[in-house]
Design a protein around this motif. Structure first.
Motif, PDB file in Angstrom:
ATOM      1  N   GLY A  59       7.798   2.452   7.663  1.00  0.00           N
ATOM      2  CA  GLY A  59       7.793   1.025   7.359  1.00  0.00           C
ATOM      3  C   GLY A  59       6.473   0.626   6.737  1.00  0.00           C
ATOM      4  O   GLY A  59       6.426   0.056   5.657  1.00  0.00           O
ATOM      5  N   LEU A  60       5.363   0.952   7.410  1.00  0.00           N
ATOM      6  CA  LEU A  60       4.034   0.725   6.831  1.00  0.00           C
ATOM      7  C   LEU A  60       3.482   1.998   6.200  1.00  0.00           C
ATOM      8  O   LEU A  60       2.366   2.018   5.693  1.00  0.00           O
ATOM      9  N   SER A  61       4.245   3.059   6.270  1.00  0.00           N
ATOM     10  CA  SER A  61       3.980   4.286   5.515  1.00  0.00           C
ATOM     11  C   SER A  61       5.321   4.954   5.303  1.00  0.00           C
ATOM     12  O   SER A  61       6.348   4.478   5.781  1.00  0.00           O
ATOM     13  N   GLY A  62       5.317   6.045   4.583  1.00  0.00           N
ATOM     14  CA  GLY A  62       6.553   6.779   4.342  1.00  0.00           C
ATOM     15  C   GLY A  62       6.306   8.267   4.382  1.00  0.00           C
ATOM     16  O   GLY A  62       5.177   8.726   4.593  1.00  0.00           O
ATOM     17  N   ILE A  63       7.361   9.033   4.196  1.00  0.00           N
ATOM     18  CA  ILE A  63       7.279  10.488   4.157  1.00  0.00           C
ATOM     19  C   ILE A  63       7.882  10.949   2.843  1.00  0.00           C
ATOM     20  O   ILE A  63       8.969  10.519   2.455  1.00  0.00           O
ATOM     21  N   ALA A  64       7.158  11.818   2.150  1.00  0.00           N
ATOM     22  CA  ALA A  64       7.600  12.303   0.846  1.00  0.00           C
ATOM     23  C   ALA A  64       7.599  13.823   0.829  1.00  0.00           C
ATOM     24  O   ALA A  64       6.947  14.471   1.657  1.00  0.00           O
ATOM     25  N   VAL A  65       8.320  14.383  -0.113  1.00  0.00           N
ATOM     26  CA  VAL A  65       8.319  15.827  -0.327  1.00  0.00           C
ATOM     27  C   VAL A  65       7.440  16.107  -1.535  1.00  0.00           C
ATOM     28  O   VAL A  65       7.697  15.618  -2.639  1.00  0.00           O
ATOM     29  N   ALA A  66       6.373  16.891  -1.310  1.00  0.00           N
ATOM     30  CA  ALA A  66       5.447  17.222  -2.393  1.00  0.00           C
ATOM     31  C   ALA A  66       6.083  18.219  -3.361  1.00  0.00           C
ATOM     32  O   ALA A  66       7.140  18.799  -3.085  1.00  0.00           O
ATOM     33  N   GLU A  67       5.445  18.432  -4.504  1.00  0.00           N
ATOM     34  CA  GLU A  67       5.965  19.368  -5.495  1.00  0.00           C
ATOM     35  C   GLU A  67       6.086  20.774  -4.951  1.00  0.00           C
ATOM     36  O   GLU A  67       6.936  21.556  -5.397  1.00  0.00           O
ATOM     37  N   ASN A  68       5.249  21.123  -3.971  1.00  0.00           N
ATOM     38  CA  ASN A  68       5.313  22.451  -3.374  1.00  0.00           C
ATOM     39  C   ASN A  68       6.357  22.549  -2.267  1.00  0.00           C
ATOM     40  O   ASN A  68       6.460  23.580  -1.595  1.00  0.00           O
ATOM     41  N   GLY A  69       7.132  21.488  -2.064  1.00  0.00           N
ATOM     42  CA  GLY A  69       8.185  21.499  -1.068  1.00  0.00           C
ATOM     43  C   GLY A  69       7.742  21.120   0.330  1.00  0.00           C
ATOM     44  O   GLY A  69       8.565  21.061   1.248  1.00  0.00           O
ATOM     45  N   LEU A  70       6.456  20.837   0.526  1.00  0.00           N
ATOM     46  CA  LEU A  70       5.943  20.483   1.844  1.00  0.00           C
ATOM     47  C   LEU A  70       6.072  18.991   2.080  1.00  0.00           C
ATOM     48  O   LEU A  70       6.003  18.181   1.150  1.00  0.00           O
ATOM     49  N   PRO A  92       0.794  -1.236   0.000  1.00  0.00           N
ATOM     50  CA  PRO A  92       0.000   0.000   0.000  1.00  0.00           C
ATOM     51  C   PRO A  92       0.827   1.287   0.000  1.00  0.00           C
ATOM     52  O   PRO A  92       0.354   2.315  -0.493  1.00  0.00           O
ATOM     53  N   SER A  93       2.041   1.251   0.558  1.00  0.00           N
ATOM     54  CA  SER A  93       2.889   2.447   0.534  1.00  0.00           C
ATOM     55  C   SER A  93       4.199   2.187  -0.202  1.00  0.00           C
ATOM     56  O   SER A  93       5.088   3.046  -0.185  1.00  0.00           O
ATOM     57  N   ALA A  94       4.315   1.036  -0.851  1.00  0.00           N
ATOM     58  CA  ALA A  94       5.522   0.677  -1.601  1.00  0.00           C
ATOM     59  C   ALA A  94       6.774   0.861  -0.754  1.00  0.00           C
ATOM     60  O   ALA A  94       7.769   1.421  -1.196  1.00  0.00           O
ATOM     61  N   CYS A  95       6.697   0.393   0.507  1.00  0.00           N
ATOM     62  CA  CYS A  95       7.835   0.474   1.423  1.00  0.00           C
ATOM     63  C   CYS A  95       8.628  -0.830   1.369  1.00  0.00           C
ATOM     64  O   CYS A  95       8.055  -1.908   1.535  1.00  0.00           O
TER      65      CYS A  95
END
Length: 259
Positions: free
Chosen positions: A174-185, A147-150
Motif C-alpha cells: 500500500g505504501l510500498s510494493g513488490i516488483a520482479v527485477a530483470e534478474n527474476g529476483l 513515492p511508490s506509485a501505489c
C-alpha cells in the motif's frame, strides 16, 4: 539487530504526496473540506487563502490543514484544476472501475516540515489525515501514494492504514510494493523513500512467490522502524532459518539470503 540508522543522504528526492481520487467532476471544494472538518473533529483548517493562488508550483484552490501539530497542504480543490496523477506501478483492490477519467486532490507536508517528509511520524500523520478525509468525503474512491506509485482502493486503504495507526504492521502493500527485477529476483519498491534502500531477495528466497512476498512484507515492516542497513546483519527468518541482510557497495540495495 545492530548497525541500523536512517540514511538521509540516500533517500530519493520524491515528494511525500498522497492523492485522494474522486469520480470525474466530484472533487471537493473548500466548503466540502470545512464540512469534513466539522464531522471529523480530528483535524482543522489552519489557513484558508480565500481565493485560488499558486502553492508548491500549482495554481488553484487549496487549504492548509492541521493534524497532530503538523500542517499539510490540501491542493487541487474545485473550482481549480485537479492534480496530475502518475501512472501507478502497484494496484491494490480497486475493482473493475475505470479510473482513467477520475480526478484527484493532493495532500503534501507543509513548508515547516521540509526535510522531514520521509520520517515515519510525518507519514503516519498524512495517512491518518487522508483516512479521515476518505471517511468524511463520501465521493472518495481511492488513494494514490506517490513515492511508490501505489494505487489503493478506498476500503483497503482505510483497513490497512487504521491497523497501522492503531499499532499494527506498516502497510507494506500500500505504501510500498513488490516488483520482479530483470534478474527474476523479488525487490521492494518504495522502501527507499524511508531508508534510502530497497530489499532484494536471493534466488532461493524468491523461488516461492507467495512465501517470498510474505517475507518481504515482514522485512519492510522491520526496516521502516529500524532504518538503513549499514553492515551485514542477521535477522530471524521464520521457518526457513536466520537471514543475512547485506548492503550493496553503493548502499542502495540490501540483499537478503539464508545464513
Amino acid at each position: 539487530m545492530e548497525g541500523h540508522i536512517y540514511g538521509e543522504e540516500l533517500r530519493p528526492n520524491i515528494a511525500a504526496r498522497l492523492l485522494i481520487v474522486f469520480p470525474e467532476t466530484r472533487r471537493p471544494d473548500r466548503r466540502a473540506i470545512f464540512d469534513a472538518v466539522a464531522r471529523s473533529e480530528q483535524f482543522l483548517v489552519s489557513h484558508d487563502p480565500g481565493e485560488p493562488m499558486e502553492r508548491d508550483g500549482n495554481t488553484g484552490a487549496w487549504l492548509e490543514l492541521l493534524m497532530d501539530g503538523l500542517t499539510f497542504d490540501c491542493m487541487g480543490l474545485q473550482p481549480g484544476p485537479p492534480m496530475q496523477r502518475a501512472e501507478p506501478r502497484h494496484v491494490f483492490q480497486i475493482g473493475n472501475r475505470n479510473f482513467a477519467a477520475c480526478e484527484a486532490i493532493a495532500l503534501t507536508p507543509g513548508p515547516h516540515l521540509a526535510g522531514a517528509e520521509n520520517t515515519v511520524p510525518v507519514v503516519r500523520t498524512i495517512v491518518s489525515l487522508a483516512s479521515q478525509l476518505c471517511e468524511h468525503l463520501e465521493d472518495a474512491i481511492a488513494v494514490q501514494w506517490e513515492p511508490s506509485a501505489c494505487f489503493i482502493g478506498n476500503n483497503y486503504f482505510k483497513e490497512v492504514s487504521e491497523r497501522w495507526l492503531e499499532g499494527g504492521p506498516f502497510p507494506a502493500l500500500g505504501l510500498s510494493g513488490i516488483a520482479v527485477a530483470e534478474n527474476g529476483l523479488l525487490r521492494s519498491d518504495g522502501l527507499a523513500f524511508f531508508t534510502g534502500q530497497e530489499l532484494e531477495l536471493s534466488e532461493q528466497l524468491s523461488a516461492d512467490r507467495v512465501s517470498a512476498s510474505q517475507l518481504m512484507v515482514r522485512l519492510i515492516d522491520r526496516l521502516v522502524m529500524w532504518g538503513r542497513v549499514q553492515e551485514t546483519s542477521e535477522v530471524a527468518g521464520g521457518d526457513g532459518g536466520p537471514l543475512l541482510l547485506t548492503p550493496s557497495v553503493d548502499g542502495k540495495t540490501v540483499s537478503v539470503r539464508l545464513k
